[in-house]
Design a protein around this motif. Structure first.
Motif, mmCIF file in Angstrom:
data_model
loop_
_atom_site.group_PDB
_atom_site.id
_atom_site.type_symbol
_atom_site.label_atom_id
_atom_site.label_comp_id
_atom_site.label_asym_id
_atom_site.label_seq_id
_atom_site.Cartn_x
_atom_site.Cartn_y
_atom_site.Cartn_z
ATOM 1 N N ARG A 67 -18.428 -7.237 -51.010
ATOM 2 C CA ARG A 67 -19.039 -8.565 -51.038
ATOM 3 C C ARG A 67 -17.992 -9.644 -51.330
ATOM 4 O O ARG A 67 -18.046 -10.742 -50.751
ATOM 5 C CB ARG A 67 -20.164 -8.596 -52.079
ATOM 6 C CG ARG A 67 -21.349 -7.741 -51.652
ATOM 7 C CD ARG A 67 -22.434 -7.740 -52.674
ATOM 8 N NE ARG A 67 -23.114 -9.037 -52.642
ATOM 9 C CZ ARG A 67 -24.121 -9.345 -53.417
ATOM 10 N NH1 ARG A 67 -24.573 -8.481 -54.302
ATOM 11 N NH2 ARG A 67 -24.695 -10.536 -53.337
ATOM 12 N N ALA A 68 -17.034 -9.355 -52.193
ATOM 13 C CA ALA A 68 -15.972 -10.322 -52.486
ATOM 14 C C ALA A 68 -15.120 -10.573 -51.243
ATOM 15 O O ALA A 68 -14.758 -11.720 -50.943
ATOM 16 C CB ALA A 68 -15.099 -9.819 -53.639
ATOM 17 N N GLU A 69 -14.828 -9.515 -50.509
ATOM 18 C CA GLU A 69 -14.051 -9.673 -49.277
ATOM 19 C C GLU A 69 -14.820 -10.506 -48.261
ATOM 20 O O GLU A 69 -14.235 -11.346 -47.562
ATOM 21 C CB GLU A 69 -13.688 -8.300 -48.712
ATOM 22 C CG GLU A 69 -12.654 -7.568 -49.545
ATOM 23 C CD GLU A 69 -12.497 -6.101 -49.155
ATOM 24 O OE1 GLU A 69 -13.207 -5.629 -48.234
ATOM 25 O OE2 GLU A 69 -11.669 -5.428 -49.789
ATOM 26 N N GLN A 70 -16.130 -10.277 -48.175
ATOM 27 C CA GLN A 70 -16.950 -11.072 -47.257
ATOM 28 C C GLN A 70 -16.960 -12.540 -47.681
ATOM 29 O O GLN A 70 -16.891 -13.442 -46.835
ATOM 30 C CB GLN A 70 -18.379 -10.525 -47.210
ATOM 31 C CG GLN A 70 -18.491 -9.181 -46.528
ATOM 32 C CD GLN A 70 -19.854 -8.538 -46.710
ATOM 33 O OE1 GLN A 70 -20.655 -8.961 -47.550
ATOM 34 N NE2 GLN A 70 -20.122 -7.498 -45.924
ATOM 35 N N ALA A 71 -17.035 -12.785 -48.990
ATOM 36 C CA ALA A 71 -17.039 -14.166 -49.484
ATOM 37 C C ALA A 71 -15.696 -14.839 -49.203
ATOM 38 O O ALA A 71 -15.646 -16.008 -48.794
ATOM 39 C CB ALA A 71 -17.343 -14.191 -50.984
ATOM 40 N N ALA A 87 -15.627 -15.786 -45.653
ATOM 41 C CA ALA A 87 -16.474 -16.965 -45.403
ATOM 42 C C ALA A 87 -15.758 -18.239 -45.841
ATOM 43 O O ALA A 87 -15.788 -19.253 -45.131
ATOM 44 C CB ALA A 87 -17.806 -16.818 -46.139
ATOM 45 N N VAL A 88 -15.104 -18.191 -46.981
ATOM 46 C CA VAL A 88 -14.353 -19.362 -47.454
ATOM 47 C C VAL A 88 -13.249 -19.702 -46.459
ATOM 48 O O VAL A 88 -13.035 -20.885 -46.132
ATOM 49 C CB VAL A 88 -13.775 -19.104 -48.866
ATOM 50 C CG1 VAL A 88 -12.744 -20.159 -49.240
ATOM 51 C CG2 VAL A 88 -14.899 -19.052 -49.895
ATOM 52 N N GLU A 89 -12.583 -18.699 -45.950
ATOM 53 C CA GLU A 89 -11.514 -18.955 -44.970
ATOM 54 C C GLU A 89 -12.086 -19.565 -43.691
ATOM 55 O O GLU A 89 -11.484 -20.463 -43.097
ATOM 56 C CB GLU A 89 -10.755 -17.664 -44.667
ATOM 57 C CG GLU A 89 -9.532 -17.873 -43.803
ATOM 58 C CD GLU A 89 -8.568 -18.928 -44.352
ATOM 59 O OE1 GLU A 89 -8.036 -19.714 -43.525
ATOM 60 O OE2 GLU A 89 -8.349 -18.984 -45.578
ATOM 61 N N ALA A 91 -19.965 -21.738 -40.063
ATOM 62 C CA ALA A 91 -18.741 -21.083 -40.527
ATOM 63 C C ALA A 91 -19.057 -20.029 -41.582
ATOM 64 O O ALA A 91 -18.391 -18.993 -41.660
ATOM 65 C CB ALA A 91 -17.775 -22.126 -41.074
ATOM 66 N N LEU A 92 -20.069 -20.286 -42.416
ATOM 67 C CA LEU A 92 -20.424 -19.322 -43.466
ATOM 68 C C LEU A 92 -21.092 -18.083 -42.908
ATOM 69 O O LEU A 92 -20.996 -17.004 -43.486
ATOM 70 C CB LEU A 92 -21.363 -19.984 -44.495
ATOM 71 C CG LEU A 92 -20.705 -20.968 -45.453
ATOM 72 C CD1 LEU A 92 -21.745 -21.647 -46.299
ATOM 73 C CD2 LEU A 92 -19.670 -20.259 -46.310
ATOM 74 N N ALA A 93 -21.769 -18.200 -41.778
ATOM 75 C CA ALA A 93 -22.455 -17.060 -41.190
ATOM 76 C C ALA A 93 -21.437 -16.050 -40.678
ATOM 77 O O ALA A 93 -20.385 -16.388 -40.143
ATOM 78 C CB ALA A 93 -23.347 -17.518 -40.051
ATOM 79 N N THR A 94 -21.748 -14.785 -40.857
ATOM 80 C CA THR A 94 -20.896 -13.740 -40.304
ATOM 81 C C THR A 94 -21.112 -13.708 -38.790
ATOM 82 O O THR A 94 -22.145 -14.179 -38.301
ATOM 83 C CB THR A 94 -21.240 -12.375 -40.929
ATOM 84 O OG1 THR A 94 -22.576 -12.041 -40.586
ATOM 85 C CG2 THR A 94 -21.053 -12.380 -42.430
ATOM 86 N N PRO A 95 -20.193 -13.138 -38.055
ATOM 87 C CA PRO A 95 -20.379 -13.077 -36.605
ATOM 88 C C PRO A 95 -21.708 -12.431 -36.199
ATOM 89 O O PRO A 95 -22.317 -12.842 -35.216
ATOM 90 C CB PRO A 95 -19.195 -12.224 -36.137
ATOM 91 C CG PRO A 95 -18.142 -12.448 -37.183
ATOM 92 C CD PRO A 95 -18.892 -12.633 -38.471
ATOM 93 N N GLU A 96 -22.205 -11.471 -36.977
ATOM 94 C CA GLU A 96 -23.474 -10.819 -36.658
ATOM 95 C C GLU A 96 -24.654 -11.764 -36.880
ATOM 96 O O GLU A 96 -25.702 -11.609 -36.268
ATOM 97 C CB GLU A 96 -23.709 -9.570 -37.526
ATOM 98 C CG GLU A 96 -22.630 -8.514 -37.415
ATOM 99 C CD GLU A 96 -21.451 -8.779 -38.347
ATOM 100 O OE1 GLU A 96 -21.646 -9.193 -39.503
ATOM 101 O OE2 GLU A 96 -20.321 -8.562 -37.906
ATOM 102 N N GLN A 97 -24.491 -12.756 -37.761
ATOM 103 C CA GLN A 97 -25.569 -13.672 -38.079
ATOM 104 C C GLN A 97 -25.608 -14.894 -37.161
ATOM 105 O O GLN A 97 -26.578 -15.624 -37.157
ATOM 106 C CB GLN A 97 -25.434 -14.177 -39.535
ATOM 107 C CG GLN A 97 -25.571 -13.083 -40.568
ATOM 108 C CD GLN A 97 -25.183 -13.555 -41.955
ATOM 109 O OE1 GLN A 97 -24.290 -14.396 -42.117
ATOM 110 N NE2 GLN A 97 -25.853 -13.016 -42.969
ATOM 111 N N ARG A 98 -24.571 -15.096 -36.403
ATOM 112 C CA ARG A 98 -24.504 -16.281 -35.542
ATOM 113 C C ARG A 98 -25.351 -16.090 -34.306
ATOM 114 O O ARG A 98 -25.448 -15.001 -33.747
ATOM 115 C CB ARG A 98 -23.055 -16.554 -35.137
ATOM 116 C CG ARG A 98 -22.205 -16.957 -36.315
ATOM 117 C CD ARG A 98 -20.787 -17.245 -35.908
ATOM 118 N NE ARG A 98 -19.989 -17.414 -37.125
ATOM 119 C CZ ARG A 98 -18.729 -17.114 -37.228
ATOM 120 N NH1 ARG A 98 -18.076 -16.621 -36.207
ATOM 121 N NH2 ARG A 98 -18.084 -17.299 -38.363
ATOM 122 N N PRO A 99 -25.962 -17.199 -33.837
ATOM 123 C CA PRO A 99 -26.790 -17.113 -32.619
ATOM 124 C C PRO A 99 -25.953 -16.893 -31.377
ATOM 125 O O PRO A 99 -24.819 -17.106 -31.266
ATOM 126 C CB PRO A 99 -27.500 -18.452 -32.567
ATOM 127 C CG PRO A 99 -26.841 -19.355 -33.557
ATOM 128 C CD PRO A 99 -25.978 -18.507 -34.434
#
Length: 115
Positions: free
Chosen positions: A77-81, A84-86, A107-115
């Protein structure tokens, strides 16, 4: 009870074997019978302690595995955060002061969450 040395345990075990052989032949004296009982009781206590240590070790191992799994989850989760910050920083560099809330959300959404 204090821990026995390897030599003391070996001597007790050898004594047990002799006493058991004498008991099997029916030639055990009353004193030897008392010694046999004392040795057996000592072995039973040692076995009980060993079993309890094994149970304790198993519990500690389960707790360690649970903590390790949780640590792995939090590390992920820290790596994901951090990623996201980057992504938000990159969006800020691209858009500068015109960066919108929608662009930050994107930008905060992961590629899987993007439309």
């Amino acid at each position: 009870m204090t821990a026995l040395t390897a030599e003391e345990r070996q001597a007790r075990r050898e004594s047990l074997l002799v006493l058991l052989s004498r008991a099997q032949r029916g030639v055990l004296t009353t004193d030897e019978a008392g010694l046999l009982r004392a040795h057996v009781e000592t072995e039973l206590r040692a076995a009980d302690r060993a079993v309890q240590r094994a149970v304790d070790a198993e519990e500690q191992l389960r707790a360690y595995r649970a903590v390790t799994a949780q640590r792995s989850e939090w590390q992920q989760r820290a790596e994901q955060a951090e990623a996201a910050v980057e992504r938000v920083r990159e969006a800020a560099r691209r858009h500068g002061p015109t960066l919108t809330a929608d662009e930050i959300e994107h930008a905060l959404a992961t590629p899987e969450q993007r439309p």
